[in-house]
Scaffold this motif. Structure first.
Motif, PDB file in Angstrom:
ATOM      1  N   VAL A   3       0.964  -1.190  -0.052  1.00 41.01           N
ATOM      2  CA  VAL A   3       0.097  -0.072  -0.130  1.00 41.01           C
ATOM      3  C   VAL A   3       0.768   1.293   0.009  1.00 41.01           C
ATOM      4  O   VAL A   3       1.543   1.386   0.852  1.00 41.01           O
ATOM      5  CB  VAL A   3      -1.097  -0.116   1.205  1.00 41.01           C
ATOM      6  CG1 VAL A   3      -1.879   1.262   0.994  1.00 41.01           C
ATOM      7  CG2 VAL A   3      -1.688  -1.216   1.406  1.00 41.01           C
ATOM      8  N   MET A  22      -0.133  -5.610   9.610  1.00 43.55           N
ATOM      9  CA  MET A  22       0.054  -4.394   8.804  1.00 43.55           C
ATOM     10  C   MET A  22       1.502  -4.055   9.179  1.00 43.55           C
ATOM     11  O   MET A  22       1.789  -3.897  10.355  1.00 43.55           O
ATOM     12  CB  MET A  22      -0.797  -3.294   9.139  1.00 43.55           C
ATOM     13  CG  MET A  22      -0.586  -1.973   8.686  1.00 43.55           C
ATOM     14  SD  MET A  22      -1.648  -0.544   8.980  1.00 43.55           S
ATOM     15  CE  MET A  22      -2.753  -0.945   7.975  1.00 43.55           C
ATOM     16  N   VAL A  56      -7.733  -4.681   7.877  1.00 44.11           N
ATOM     17  CA  VAL A  56      -6.812  -5.540   8.292  1.00 44.11           C
ATOM     18  C   VAL A  56      -7.066  -6.187   9.674  1.00 44.11           C
ATOM     19  O   VAL A  56      -7.229  -7.269   9.847  1.00 44.11           O
ATOM     20  CB  VAL A  56      -5.534  -4.613   8.493  1.00 44.11           C
ATOM     21  CG1 VAL A  56      -4.528  -5.460   9.178  1.00 44.11           C
ATOM     22  CG2 VAL A  56      -4.935  -3.985   7.306  1.00 44.11           C
ATOM     23  N   LYS A 115      -1.329  -9.791   4.717  1.00 41.61           N
ATOM     24  CA  LYS A 115      -0.134  -8.948   5.070  1.00 41.61           C
ATOM     25  C   LYS A 115      -0.398  -7.732   4.402  1.00 41.61           C
ATOM     26  O   LYS A 115      -0.514  -7.960   3.164  1.00 41.61           O
ATOM     27  CB  LYS A 115       1.312  -9.541   4.938  1.00 41.61           C
ATOM     28  CG  LYS A 115       1.508 -10.622   5.730  1.00 41.61           C
ATOM     29  CD  LYS A 115       2.813 -11.329   5.610  1.00 41.61           C
ATOM     30  CE  LYS A 115       3.182 -12.475   6.565  1.00 41.61           C
ATOM     31  NZ  LYS A 115       2.272 -13.676   6.326  1.00 41.61           N
ATOM     32  N   TYR A 116      -0.284  -6.761   5.012  1.00 44.74           N
ATOM     33  CA  TYR A 116      -0.234  -5.170   4.083  1.00 44.74           C
ATOM     34  C   TYR A 116       1.011  -4.498   4.719  1.00 44.74           C
ATOM     35  O   TYR A 116       1.400  -4.133   5.485  1.00 44.74           O
ATOM     36  CB  TYR A 116      -1.422  -4.535   4.805  1.00 44.74           C
ATOM     37  CG  TYR A 116      -2.891  -5.140   4.373  1.00 44.74           C
ATOM     38  CD1 TYR A 116      -3.801  -4.724   3.474  1.00 44.74           C
ATOM     39  CD2 TYR A 116      -3.283  -6.209   5.177  1.00 44.74           C
ATOM     40  CE1 TYR A 116      -4.890  -5.075   3.056  1.00 44.74           C
ATOM     41  CE2 TYR A 116      -4.622  -6.808   4.662  1.00 44.74           C
ATOM     42  CZ  TYR A 116      -5.642  -6.384   3.718  1.00 44.74           C
ATOM     43  OH  TYR A 116      -6.702  -6.889   3.359  1.00 44.74           O
ATOM     44  N   TYR A 166      -6.853  -0.117   8.522  1.00 44.57           N
ATOM     45  CA  TYR A 166      -6.469  -0.877   9.420  1.00 44.57           C
ATOM     46  C   TYR A 166      -7.833  -1.546  10.065  1.00 44.57           C
ATOM     47  O   TYR A 166      -8.015  -2.440  10.223  1.00 44.57           O
ATOM     48  CB  TYR A 166      -5.408  -0.499  10.595  1.00 44.57           C
ATOM     49  CG  TYR A 166      -5.353  -1.582  11.791  1.00 44.57           C
ATOM     50  CD1 TYR A 166      -4.504  -2.704  11.510  1.00 44.57           C
ATOM     51  CD2 TYR A 166      -6.138  -1.711  12.819  1.00 44.57           C
ATOM     52  CE1 TYR A 166      -4.443  -3.664  12.560  1.00 44.57           C
ATOM     53  CE2 TYR A 166      -5.798  -2.419  13.809  1.00 44.57           C
ATOM     54  CZ  TYR A 166      -4.959  -3.354  13.528  1.00 44.57           C
ATOM     55  OH  TYR A 166      -4.889  -4.408  14.441  1.00 44.57           O
ATOM     56  N   GLN A 191      -9.139  -6.091  -0.857  1.00 45.01           N
ATOM     57  CA  GLN A 191      -8.411  -7.018  -1.178  1.00 45.01           C
ATOM     58  C   GLN A 191      -9.144  -8.600  -0.761  1.00 45.01           C
ATOM     59  O   GLN A 191     -10.120  -8.297  -0.183  1.00 45.01           O
ATOM     60  CB  GLN A 191      -7.226  -7.110  -0.203  1.00 45.01           C
ATOM     61  CG  GLN A 191      -6.396  -5.818  -0.267  1.00 45.01           C
ATOM     62  CD  GLN A 191      -5.605  -5.679  -1.768  1.00 45.01           C
ATOM     63  OE1 GLN A 191      -5.335  -6.792  -2.509  1.00 45.01           O
ATOM     64  NE2 GLN A 191      -5.721  -4.443  -2.419  1.00 45.01           N
ATOM     65  N   SER A 226      -1.953  -1.244  -3.900  1.00 44.65           N
ATOM     66  CA  SER A 226      -3.141  -0.318  -3.480  1.00 44.65           C
ATOM     67  C   SER A 226      -2.406   1.023  -3.144  1.00 44.65           C
ATOM     68  O   SER A 226      -1.320   1.404  -3.051  1.00 44.65           O
ATOM     69  CB  SER A 226      -3.785  -0.946  -2.642  1.00 44.65           C
ATOM     70  OG  SER A 226      -5.137  -0.326  -2.257  1.00 44.65           O
TER      71      SER A 226
END
Length: 215
Positions: free
Chosen positions: A2, A70, A63, A39-40, A59, A33, A25
């Motif tokens: 991201v 994250m 997330v 996992k970000y 988040y 997603q 993104s």
């Protein structure tokens, strides 16, 4: 992965040079997603305080519901921790950011800080939390040695880091006696760890140059 905005994501895609094996993104225009994404990696949200708020929104909306991870790459995240009157972002002027700080930051576990100074001389400002801040100097073999360390909340200023690196000087390099004799008093030669090129420095004045100093 991201990025703060779509243009930065596009640049990253072009720099990669081919189809990336992960989803790209942005914080300003997030892309929903798939559930399997767990996992970000948020890349350097720092230019605008709104990016911190958008990071928190991502988040909370995507997330956390997945119980995903994250990972934030941001050398200035320490600024967000300080609020109140004397902080980087005073609560009075940034009330929404203050809410984000109180809710989001307690969940963040800071792992490390790294800023490389390409020199000459080559060095780095480093911290492995919760340890002390360290100023490192590159030595032979791709290793670093500690020149200075101190336990404090904020990193030392850039001017201080450069002063410590320049006053310590780089590790000496073996040169021919005739070459050393041709240097002015106080000057020595060393090898830049990144390029392999020889450069010249004066430990007394903190000066450094790629060209041999005039006698």
């Amino acid at each position: 992965m991201v990025f703060p905005d779509p243009s930065e994501a596009r640049i990253a895609f072009e720099e990669y040079g081919s189809q990336v094996p992960f989803s790209l993104s942005s914080l300003s225009k997030p892309k929903q997603q798939e559930d399997r994404v767990n996992k970000y990696l948020v890349m350097h949200p720092v230019f605008d305080v709104r990016e911190y708020i958008q990071m928190d929104e991502l988040y909370m909306s995507e997330v956390a519901p997945k119980d995903a991870a994250m990972i934030i790459f941001n050398g200035d995240l320490f600024k967000m921790r300080s609020g109140g009157i004397g902080g980087y972002y005073p609560d009075f002027f940034f009330p929404k950011l203050a809410q984000v700080r109180r809710r989001f930051m307690p969940m963040v576990e800071t792992a490390y800080y790294l800023r490389v100074f390409r020199g000459p001389p080559v060095g780095a400002l480093y911290r492995e939390y919760p340890g002390p801040w360290q100023i490192l100097r590159a030595v032979n073999g791709g290793r670093f040695e500690v020149l200075w360390e101190q336990q404090q909340q904020e990193p030392p200023k850039q001017e201080f880091v450069l002063r410590v690196l320049q006053s310590a000087g780089p590790p000496p390099v073996m040169t021919k006696p005739s070459e050393e004799e041709n240097l002015p008093e106080g000057w020595k030669s060393a090898v830049d760890q990144e390029t392999g090129k020889v450069y010249y420095y004066n430990a007394n004045t903190g000066e450094s140059t790629w060209e041999p100093p005039a006698v």
